[in-house]
Design a protein around this motif. Structure first.
Motif, short mmCIF file in Angstrom:
data_model
loop_
_atom_site.label_atom_id
_atom_site.label_comp_id
_atom_site.label_asym_id
_atom_site.label_seq_id
_atom_site.Cartn_x
_atom_site.Cartn_y
_atom_site.Cartn_z
N MET A 98 8.26 -4.44 -12.35
CA MET A 98 8.33 -4.00 -11.22
C MET A 98 8.82 -3.86 -10.01
SD MET A 98 5.06 -5.84 -8.47
CE MET A 98 6.62 -7.38 -7.52
N PRO A 99 9.15 -2.41 -9.19
CA PRO A 99 9.89 -1.80 -8.43
C PRO A 99 10.54 -3.17 -7.88
CG PRO A 99 8.43 -0.82 -8.98
CD PRO A 99 8.14 -1.47 -9.60
N GLY A 100 11.47 -3.18 -7.08
CA GLY A 100 11.76 -4.00 -5.83
C GLY A 100 12.56 -3.54 -4.72
N GLY A 101 13.26 -4.09 -4.11
CA GLY A 101 13.51 -3.55 -2.68
C GLY A 101 13.67 -1.90 -2.34
N LEU A 102 13.89 -1.51 -1.22
CA LEU A 102 14.64 -0.48 -0.95
C LEU A 102 15.85 -0.13 -1.74
CD1 LEU A 102 13.12 0.24 2.55
CD2 LEU A 102 11.77 -0.08 0.49
N PHE B 217 -1.57 5.10 -3.91
CA PHE B 217 -0.42 5.56 -3.80
C PHE B 217 0.60 4.66 -3.73
CE2 PHE B 217 3.55 7.71 -3.33
CZ PHE B 217 4.33 7.96 -5.09
N LEU B 218 0.81 4.08 -2.41
CA LEU B 218 1.72 3.05 -2.20
C LEU B 218 1.54 1.86 -2.88
CD1 LEU B 218 4.10 2.89 0.16
CD2 LEU B 218 2.14 1.97 0.82
N GLY B 219 0.28 1.38 -2.98
CA GLY B 219 0.08 -0.32 -3.63
C GLY B 219 0.81 0.21 -5.19
N ALA B 220 0.60 1.51 -5.89
CA ALA B 220 0.61 1.51 -7.15
C ALA B 220 2.04 1.77 -6.90
CB ALA B 220 0.04 2.76 -7.68
N TYR B 221 3.44 2.56 -6.30
CA TYR B 221 4.31 2.61 -5.80
C TYR B 221 4.99 1.35 -5.72
CZ TYR B 221 8.50 5.32 -4.33
OH TYR B 221 10.21 4.93 -3.55
N GLN C 254 3.63 -3.33 -4.86
CA GLN C 254 2.70 -4.45 -4.42
C GLN C 254 0.87 -4.72 -4.25
OE1 GLN C 254 4.87 -6.71 -2.05
NE2 GLN C 254 6.29 -5.64 -3.57
N ARG C 255 -0.11 -5.95 -4.41
CA ARG C 255 -1.24 -5.26 -4.25
C ARG C 255 -1.51 -6.09 -3.06
NH1 ARG C 255 -2.83 -9.38 -9.60
NH2 ARG C 255 -1.70 -7.68 -11.22
N THR D 188 8.16 -5.39 0.88
CA THR D 188 9.17 -4.89 -0.45
C THR D 188 10.03 -6.04 -0.01
OG1 THR D 188 10.56 -3.53 0.48
CG2 THR D 188 9.30 -2.52 -0.18
N PRO D 189 10.64 -6.53 -1.13
CA PRO D 189 12.50 -7.89 -0.76
C PRO D 189 13.04 -7.29 0.17
CG PRO D 189 11.51 -7.73 -3.24
CD PRO D 189 10.51 -6.59 -2.26
N ARG D 190 12.79 -5.55 -0.09
CA ARG D 190 14.47 -5.52 0.78
C ARG D 190 13.66 -3.86 1.96
NH1 ARG D 190 17.27 -3.55 -2.59
NH2 ARG D 190 18.57 -5.55 -2.70
N GLY D 191 13.04 -4.58 3.27
CA GLY D 191 12.44 -3.88 3.92
C GLY D 191 11.13 -3.82 4.07
#
Length: 289
Positions: free
Chosen positions: A1-5, A189-193, A196-197, A210-213
């Protein structure tokens, strides 16, 4: 899963002029880097995040989009044909290939993983090998906003405390802000990208923490209320408009901008630079998570 910015692309037509403008804001700006596909950039590092000031310097080298392939250079060229500004956001990734598969399964994938390497400089001036793997995503309702993830293949050679020391006391990214007429249209889209559920939704917008921003999409009137800047949404869906930066001392930023005759306003405790080559920069007091 992607992390922060991880980083935000600021597409401009004059790279050195934009770098000079960032320096007047008190940022430490890196030297020019050249990509073999025709774009050049200069980088501003914060803690775990960077701003990529980018231009299309050699348009003859830009590769077109192809079936199964996404051209980063062509996207930036087409963006700059319409406007300057914040063109693309990339999240941190520990496995770009896995994120690409997840995006494809969610129906938002945009081409295969794109990997490249280049020479860079460490804080002490010595040469260092850098490498990146990128995977891209597409919001079909927002063709002028680019999305992706970035996996650093040699992070120890990229991140440098020396490059993260800024006269304006900037420390970290607090978030990015997008504007859209109907923010909830982009909720799925934002949730899938981001992976984040549980997104935070209000009457004026939607936020992924997100974990960073944060990534926040708001209506134009909400952007004006929060940041004092009038913007008009267009028919290209959501677009990146603001970058929120956490600084140690907003007063230092204010004095520095006055000294350099940079237009800025104070609004709700924030210091706002309303139009930096198409972007709104938002300086906020304090360290973020």
């Amino acid at each position: 899963m992607p992390g922060g910015l991880d980083h935000l692309v600021h597409a401009v037509r004059d790279l050195d002029a934009a770098a000079d403008a960032y320096q007047e804001l008190g940022f430490t700006v890196g030297t020019r880097n050249r990509h073999p596909w025709g774009t050049h950039n200069r980088i501003i590092q914060l803690d775990g995040f960077f701003i990529e000031i980018l231009t299309v310097a050699e348009p003859e080298k830009i590769e077109p989009h192809r079936d199964g392939g996404y051209s980063f250079g062509a996207f930036q060229r087409d963006y700059l044909a319409k406007r300057e500004g914040l063109s693309m956001l990339l999240l941190a990734s520990s496995d770009a290939a896995e994120d690409a598969r997840s995006y494809a399964a969610a129906g938002i994938g945009e081409g295969d993983v794109f990997s490249f390497a280049r020479q860079g400089l460490r804080g002490d001036g010595s040469a260092a090998q850098l490498g990146f793997s990128l995977a891209f995503a597409r919001d079909p309702l927002s063709p002028d906003a680019g999305f992706g993830v970035c996996q650093h293949l040699h992070p120890e050679n990229f991140w440098s405390p020396a490059f993260q020391a800024h006269a304006n006391t900037a420390q970290a990214v607090a978030g990015v802000v997008m504007v859209a007429d109907n923010p909830t249209d982009h909720h799925i889209f934002l949730g899938a990208y981001t992976g984040q559920r549980d997104l935070h939704a209000t009457s004026s917008g939607v936020t992924a923490r997100t974990p960073r921003g944060d990534i926040t999409i708001v209506e134009p009137v909400s952007f004006r209320d929060q940041y004092g800047v009038d913007l008009v949404a267009d028919d290209t869906g959501a677009r990146f408009t603001g970058l929120r930066i956490a600084v140690r001392d907003v007063g230092v930023v204010e004095r520095l901008l006055q000294q350099n005759a940079v237009e800025a306003t104070c609004h709700l405790g924030r210091l706002i630079v309303p139009d930096l080559f198409g972007a709104t920069l938002i300086f906020e007091q304090g360290i973020v998570r």
